[in-house]
Design an enzyme around this catalytic site. Structure first.
Site, short mmCIF file in Angstrom:
data_model
loop_
_atom_site.label_atom_id
_atom_site.label_comp_id
_atom_site.label_asym_id
_atom_site.label_seq_id
_atom_site.Cartn_x
_atom_site.Cartn_y
_atom_site.Cartn_z
N GLY A 146 -6.06 -6.88 23.79
CA GLY A 146 -5.06 -5.82 23.92
C GLY A 146 -5.25 -4.65 22.98
O GLY A 146 -4.27 -3.99 22.61
N PHE A 154 0.82 -1.21 0.00
CA PHE A 154 0.00 0.00 0.00
C PHE A 154 0.86 1.27 0.00
O PHE A 154 0.87 2.03 -0.98
CB PHE A 154 -0.94 -0.03 1.20
CG PHE A 154 -1.61 1.28 1.53
CD1 PHE A 154 -2.20 2.04 0.54
CD2 PHE A 154 -1.63 1.75 2.83
CE1 PHE A 154 -2.82 3.26 0.83
CE2 PHE A 154 -2.23 2.95 3.13
CZ PHE A 154 -2.83 3.70 2.14
N LEU A 189 -9.21 -1.03 7.98
CA LEU A 189 -10.53 -0.51 8.34
C LEU A 189 -11.25 0.20 7.20
O LEU A 189 -12.40 -0.15 6.86
CB LEU A 189 -10.42 0.43 9.54
CG LEU A 189 -11.74 1.08 9.98
CD1 LEU A 189 -12.70 0.03 10.52
CD2 LEU A 189 -11.48 2.17 11.02
N LYS A 210 7.79 -4.21 15.26
CA LYS A 210 8.24 -2.94 14.68
C LYS A 210 9.11 -2.16 15.66
O LYS A 210 10.08 -1.51 15.25
CB LYS A 210 7.03 -2.11 14.26
CG LYS A 210 6.27 -2.66 13.07
CD LYS A 210 7.10 -2.68 11.79
CE LYS A 210 7.34 -1.29 11.24
NZ LYS A 210 8.02 -1.33 9.90
N TYR A 231 2.56 -7.31 16.52
CA TYR A 231 2.95 -6.43 15.41
C TYR A 231 3.77 -5.25 15.90
O TYR A 231 4.89 -5.01 15.42
CB TYR A 231 1.73 -5.95 14.64
CG TYR A 231 2.02 -4.73 13.80
CD1 TYR A 231 2.93 -4.79 12.75
CD2 TYR A 231 1.40 -3.50 14.05
CE1 TYR A 231 3.22 -3.68 11.98
CE2 TYR A 231 1.67 -2.39 13.28
CZ TYR A 231 2.59 -2.48 12.26
OH TYR A 231 2.89 -1.36 11.49
N ASN A 285 -13.17 4.89 15.35
CA ASN A 285 -13.56 3.96 14.30
C ASN A 285 -15.03 4.14 13.92
O ASN A 285 -15.41 4.00 12.75
CB ASN A 285 -13.31 2.53 14.75
CG ASN A 285 -11.82 2.21 14.85
OD1 ASN A 285 -10.99 2.92 14.31
ND2 ASN A 285 -11.50 1.13 15.54
N ALA A 315 5.27 -4.76 18.66
CA ALA A 315 6.52 -5.18 19.31
C ALA A 315 7.59 -5.50 18.27
O ALA A 315 8.77 -5.17 18.44
CB ALA A 315 6.26 -6.38 20.21
N ARG A 361 -10.88 -7.10 20.07
CA ARG A 361 -9.70 -7.95 19.95
C ARG A 361 -8.83 -7.81 21.21
O ARG A 361 -8.87 -6.78 21.90
CB ARG A 361 -8.90 -7.61 18.71
CG ARG A 361 -8.15 -6.29 18.75
CD ARG A 361 -7.46 -6.06 17.41
NE ARG A 361 -6.78 -4.77 17.36
CZ ARG A 361 -6.54 -4.10 16.24
NH1 ARG A 361 -6.92 -4.60 15.08
NH2 ARG A 361 -5.91 -2.95 16.25
N GLU A 363 5.17 -7.11 7.69
CA GLU A 363 3.83 -7.60 8.02
C GLU A 363 3.20 -6.53 8.90
O GLU A 363 3.83 -6.06 9.85
CB GLU A 363 3.91 -8.92 8.76
CG GLU A 363 4.50 -10.06 7.95
CD GLU A 363 3.52 -10.65 6.96
OE1 GLU A 363 2.33 -10.28 7.02
OE2 GLU A 363 3.93 -11.47 6.13
N ASP A 388 10.01 -6.95 -3.44
CA ASP A 388 8.81 -7.29 -2.68
C ASP A 388 8.65 -8.80 -2.70
O ASP A 388 8.85 -9.44 -3.74
CB ASP A 388 7.59 -6.60 -3.30
CG ASP A 388 6.40 -6.55 -2.35
OD1 ASP A 388 5.88 -7.63 -2.02
OD2 ASP A 388 6.00 -5.45 -1.95
N THR A 440 5.92 2.86 12.54
CA THR A 440 4.54 3.14 12.92
C THR A 440 4.47 3.85 14.25
O THR A 440 5.38 3.73 15.09
CB THR A 440 3.75 1.81 13.00
OG1 THR A 440 2.45 2.06 13.53
CG2 THR A 440 4.44 0.82 13.92
N ASP A 441 3.36 4.57 14.48
CA ASP A 441 3.13 5.18 15.79
C ASP A 441 2.71 4.14 16.83
O ASP A 441 2.71 4.43 18.04
CB ASP A 441 2.07 6.29 15.69
CG ASP A 441 0.72 5.82 15.16
OD1 ASP A 441 0.58 4.63 14.82
OD2 ASP A 441 -0.20 6.65 15.08
N GLU A 442 2.38 2.92 16.40
CA GLU A 442 1.92 1.91 17.34
C GLU A 442 3.01 1.45 18.31
O GLU A 442 2.70 0.85 19.34
CB GLU A 442 1.34 0.71 16.58
CG GLU A 442 0.12 1.07 15.76
CD GLU A 442 -0.62 -0.14 15.22
OE1 GLU A 442 -0.70 -1.15 15.94
OE2 GLU A 442 -1.12 -0.07 14.09
#
Length: 355
Positions: A294, A12, A201, A165, A161, A260, A163, A292, A85, A34, A135-137
């Site tokens: 956590g 993406f 989403l 990153k 995910y 969301n 963790a 989901r 991923e 890729d 990512t900001d996550e």
């Protein structure tokens, strides 16, 4: 011809970046590697296939020997690392692939890049950059009213995910401080726009709505994310690559916090306008489902540093970006169907890079 190396450039954000890069007729060539898993699509790069500056290679970034050969052949002046991923739900169901690609793959790419960088002459070494797209996550979850994430916010990843990153971010930082590799990290908020895989989403709401399926929202639907149109995200990455300081990290965000549920309502309203149902509203398809594990409550990014240091600001408003995204999905049903059914995942037309 000078080249940059892009990993994950059929996904993406990577695909949008490659298309934006090549839209400049004076830009360097792109070696695009890729693995072409389910989320990598050759159709995303249809506009680049006839450009002699672009070469797509099917390659796993965990393959050390293949990467060595690639660096030796193309001698890239920079690396832009998207390959990852990225879906939290998938990381909960099967974390091993995330550790392998996001952590081991980033390590492998860093180690090959380090050896290659040391082989360059002094001028080329000074100009080389390794841009790691993250990512900001990695910063965890914010409470209501808490200050937005800054570049100095402590890491508190909460999913496999994020963790993986976070671990990749730490490796990138370590390769700069230990070996001097000129790296830059971009921690980006939620991107949206054309070519996004329909498990995420916004495209999932659009595609499910059009198919008459339920529009599932976790929990109470009030989890908040900071949204950024992919064109603005790519412009930020180009600016960071051109003018960012080695060893620095930059938060990239749109300042568009939405729950969301707000996103679902906005998408349904746009679809009611642009592709109305025979009867009723798409909002009637919204369903709340079990949350989901956590699930982070809120992300929000302070993009003050990139604005102050590099003069970057997003140009696309959230309303116009969302409208153009809905219109793109309405106008490109063939791409959507290929993505949903995995028709592009085999990668049969990409060149196989032999090591």
């Amino acid at each position: 011809m000078p080249h940059i190396l892009v990993t994950g450039g059929a996904g993406f954000i990577g695909g949008n970046f490659v298309l934006r890069w090549l839209s400049d007729p004076t830009a360097d060539g792109v070696v695009n590697v890729d693995k072409l898993t389910y989320a990598g699509h050759r159709a995303t790069l249809a506009g680049a296939h006839l450009d002699p500056r672009h070469r797509l290679l099917q390659l796993d970034i965990c393959d050390f020997a293949a990467l060595q050969e690639l660096f030796g052949e193309y001698r890239p002046r920079a690396v832009v690392h998207f390959a990852a991923e990225s879906h939290v739900d998938r990381s909960i169901q099967g974390p091993a692939a995330f550790i392998q690609t996001n952590l081991v793959g980033t390590f492998t790419l860093l180690d090959v890049a380090r050896a290659y960088w040391h082989s360059l002459d002094s001028e080329s070494r000074a100009a080389f950059r390794f841009l790691h797209v993250s990512t900001d996550e990695v910063f965890g979850s914010l409470g209501p009213g808490a200050p937005r994430f800054s570049e100095t916010t402590p890491y508190r990843p909460n999913s496999p995910y994020s963790a993986s990153k976070a671990g990749a971010d730490h490796l990138v930082r370590a390769y700069h401080h230990t070996y001097g590799l000129p790296v830059i990290t971009a921690n980006c908020s939620n991107g949206y726009g054309p070519y996004q895989f329909p498990e995420k989403l916004i495209p999932k709401i659009i595609t499910n709505a059009l198919a008459g399926k339920p529009l599932p929202l976790y929990g109470d639907g009030l989890n908040v994310r900071d949204w950024l149109f992919v064109g603005d995200l790519c412009s930020a990455l180009c600016e960071i690559l051109a003018n960012g300081r080695a060893g620095e990290s930059y938060n990239v965000g749109g300042g568009n916090e939405r729950s969301n549920l707000q996103i679902a309502h906005a998408l349904c309203d746009l679809l009611d306008e642009l592709r109305p149902k025979d009867k009723g509203s798409y909002r009637e398809q919204i369903r709340f489902v079990e949350d989901r594990p956590g699930h982070d409550r809120r992300y929000a990014v302070d993009a003050g540093k990139i604005r102050r240091d590099l003069g970057w600001e997003p140009k696309v408003s959230f309303d116009s970006g969302l409208r153009s995204t809905v219109q793109w999905f309405l106008d490109n049903p063939a791409w959507v169907q290929a993505a949903v059914h995995g028709e592009e995942s085999a990668g049969t037309s990409a060149e196989q890079h032999a090591s």
